[in-house]
Design an enzyme around this catalytic site. Structure first.
Site, PDB file in Angstrom:
ATOM      1  NE  ARG A 290      -3.518   2.432   2.522  1.00  0.00           N
ATOM      2  CZ  ARG A 290      -4.574   2.613   3.311  1.00  0.00           C
ATOM      3  NH1 ARG A 290      -4.983   1.634   4.089  1.00  0.00           N
ATOM      4  NH2 ARG A 290      -5.225   3.763   3.312  1.00  0.00           N
TER       5      ARG A 290
ATOM      6  CG  ASN B 266     -11.016  -2.483  -0.255  1.00  0.00           C
ATOM      7  OD1 ASN B 266     -12.125  -2.487  -0.773  1.00  0.00           O
ATOM      8  ND2 ASN B 266     -10.814  -2.067   0.984  1.00  0.00           N
TER       9      ASN B 266
ATOM     10  CB  CYS C  77     -18.379  -1.936   0.923  1.00  0.00           C
ATOM     11  SG  CYS C  77     -17.569  -0.408   1.452  1.00  0.00           S
ATOM     12  CG  ASP C  78     -17.737  -0.552   6.570  1.00  0.00           C
ATOM     13  OD1 ASP C  78     -17.087  -0.447   5.512  1.00  0.00           O
ATOM     14  OD2 ASP C  78     -17.359  -0.037   7.633  1.00  0.00           O
TER      15      ASP C  78
ATOM     16  CG  HIS D 209     -14.938   2.221  -1.854  1.00  0.00           C
ATOM     17  ND1 HIS D 209     -13.610   1.983  -1.532  1.00  0.00           N
ATOM     18  CD2 HIS D 209     -15.665   1.667  -0.852  1.00  0.00           C
ATOM     19  CE1 HIS D 209     -13.551   1.297  -0.397  1.00  0.00           C
ATOM     20  NE2 HIS D 209     -14.783   1.105   0.030  1.00  0.00           N
TER      21      HIS D 209
ATOM     22  CE1 TYR E 197     -12.446   4.736   0.477  1.00  0.00           C
ATOM     23  CE2 TYR E 197     -14.550   4.166   1.467  1.00  0.00           C
ATOM     24  CZ  TYR E 197     -13.170   4.086   1.457  1.00  0.00           C
ATOM     25  OH  TYR E 197     -12.507   3.364   2.422  1.00  0.00           O
TER      26      TYR E 197
END
Length: 469
Positions: free
Chosen positions: A94, A148, A169-170, A208, A257
């Site tokens: 990342r 993800n 996804c939350d 997102h 997002y």
């Protein structure tokens, strides 16, 4: 019943175990979800050892039997449900995703734009290995994917597993629950199905990248009133970070997002102004956590609670004003996170008690029920994010209103790029990867896109390996 957690050294594992322990005791939020074995799979023995120490220290009564392994086939064999939360390349991957993009003046967020596509390039091969292993050794298992970028990974895995893999996804259902609370109703009603539920909602988009377009309570759409009320709107984190005026101009509530699209320049400036990226922060803090657990396993539970609270408080910090970055409101994180959504889905399938959810499913998944494509302008195999009813017969996507205008344009553009990402990763074609990056709305130059791709190929061995280097 066996639950496999792929990425079993990750931070969400104790929250899952706590819920499962309560369910086995006949209490808690998920009655009837009786799991006999939880298997933790991870490529890192160190992470597995740390998580086992955390669970031993927390000592949840009635917890399922715990096993762990670094062997994928051993982990998958006999699984009934699989939570996929892999991080191929670890947190350092990342860091590279972020830095390479930022050095070229574009967003390096891990699920949006260049950073998200780099994450997909290095993850799709591992996700496909998991999918093939499940197909061969546990073909009846449900795979609940929160790796993800979830929409891309789910769509890739569906080429092997079809509808047995569902992305979660939350943020979408969290948005619905907060909106329900903000209009003075019980948030739990949003997840109920059948007589007395009384709440319906229209949400559509991609992972997102979606919008809540109606919130119907007892036959009345309460969303316009929510948007018009400053006090009520202040309870919506999405509105606070994107701006009251803009969400009113849209007439809908965007997924949080979309901050990176609507305030792209501001998000990039804020990230570049920080002393370290989110990835660098997490890498540093995670290394400290795992070192501390190794040195003092008797305090593993306390160390985990502290580290987890810090992660929650600093999530998407760049989206908040400087004065608010030290923490988040309790109401903003009350939804329970990814693991809560995964457990809700698992419970509905296992017990047959229906639940109203928002999930990443195939665009054609509703066709068997007599409907057409959920978003007619997209391909049949496109994964989209829409409301679903989940029960003992599986996942049933619900019809949504038509997408049009700028929202349709954004969804179609981003989905087209996501499909190029999948094709590039599966074929090892660098030209397709370049086209995916160059076509994304947050990358404004084909030359920048080429330099970003070259940076990933040169500096991340996992991305290079995907493309045969």
């Amino acid at each position: 019943m066996k639950l496999l957690i792929v990425g079993g050294g990750g931070f969400r594992v104790p929250q899952v175990m706590e819920v499962l322990a309560a369910a086995r005791a006949g209490s808690g939020t998920h009655p009837g979800l009786v799991v006999d074995e939880v298997c933790l799979y991870d490529v890192s023995p160190r992470r597995l050892d740390a998580m086992r120490a955390v669970l031993a220290d927390l000592g949840f009564p009635h917890a399922p039997a715990l096993t762990s392994t670094t062997q994928l086939e051993e982990a998958v064999r006999g699984a009934d449900f699989i939570f996929s939360a892999m991080r191929e390349g670890g947190t350092h991957g990342r860091v590279l995703d972020e830095l390479v993009a930022l050095e070229q003046g574009v967003l390096g967020q891990e699920t949006v734009g260049a950073g998200g596509y780099a994450y997909a390039f290095r993850t799709i091969p591992a996700a496909m290995e998991l999918a093939r292993t499940v197909r061969d050794l546990a073909p009846e298992a449900w795979v609940i994917n929160f790796t993800n970028p979830a929409g891309i990974i789910t769509q890739a895995m569906r080429t092997v597993l079809g509808g047995r893999v569902v992305g979660i996804c939350d943020t979408p259902i969290g948005l619905v629950r907060r909106a329900t609370t903000a209009v003075g109703e019980d948030a739990a009603r949003a997840s109920r199905v059948g007589p007395g539920a009384g709440i319906d909602f229209d949400y559509v988009g991609l992972n997102h990248l979606g919008w809540l377009r109606s919130l119907v309570v007892d036959g009345q759409d309460r969303l316009p009133g929510l948007l018009a009320d400053d006090t009520a709107l202040d309870h919506m984190e999405e509105a606070r970070i994107i701006g009251f005026d803009w969400v009113r101009a849209l007439g809908v509530l965007p997924n949080e997002y979309l901050f990176y699209y609507y305030l792209g320049r501001e998000s990039l400036e804020r990230i570049r102004a920080e002393a370290e990226t989110r990835g660098q922060f997490l890498e540093r803090r995670q290394e400290e956590f795992y070192d501390a657990v190794s040195a003092d396993p008797q305090r593993a539970g306390e160390l985990w609670r502290r580290a987890h609270a810090e992660r929650e408080a600093t999530y998407m910090a760049e989206s908040r004003d400087a004065a608010d970055r030290a923490g988040r409101r309790e109401e903003d994180i009350a939804g329970g996170g990814y693991q809560q959504v995964a457990l809700d889905l698992m419970t509905a399938v296992h017990t047959g008690v229906p639940a109203h959810m928002i999930l990443d499913v195939g665009n054609a998944d509703a066709c068997s029920a007599g409907g057409g494509l959920l978003v007619p302008q997209l391909r049949e195999d496109a994964v989209v994010e829409v409301p679903c009813i989940v029960d003992g017969d599986g996942v049933h996507p619900q019809r949504v209103g038509a997408l049009a205008g700028a929202e349709l344009g954004l969804v179609a553009t981003v989905k087209g790029c996501e499909e190029l990402v999948i094709d590039a990763a599966l074929s090892g074609d660098e030209t397709l990867a370049w086209r995916a990056l160059a076509g994304h709305p947050l990358i404004d130059s084909v030359n920048v896109a080429r330099r970003v791709l070259n940076g990933y190929l040169e500096r991340n061995p996992l991305v290079a390996r995907t493309f045969g280097r």
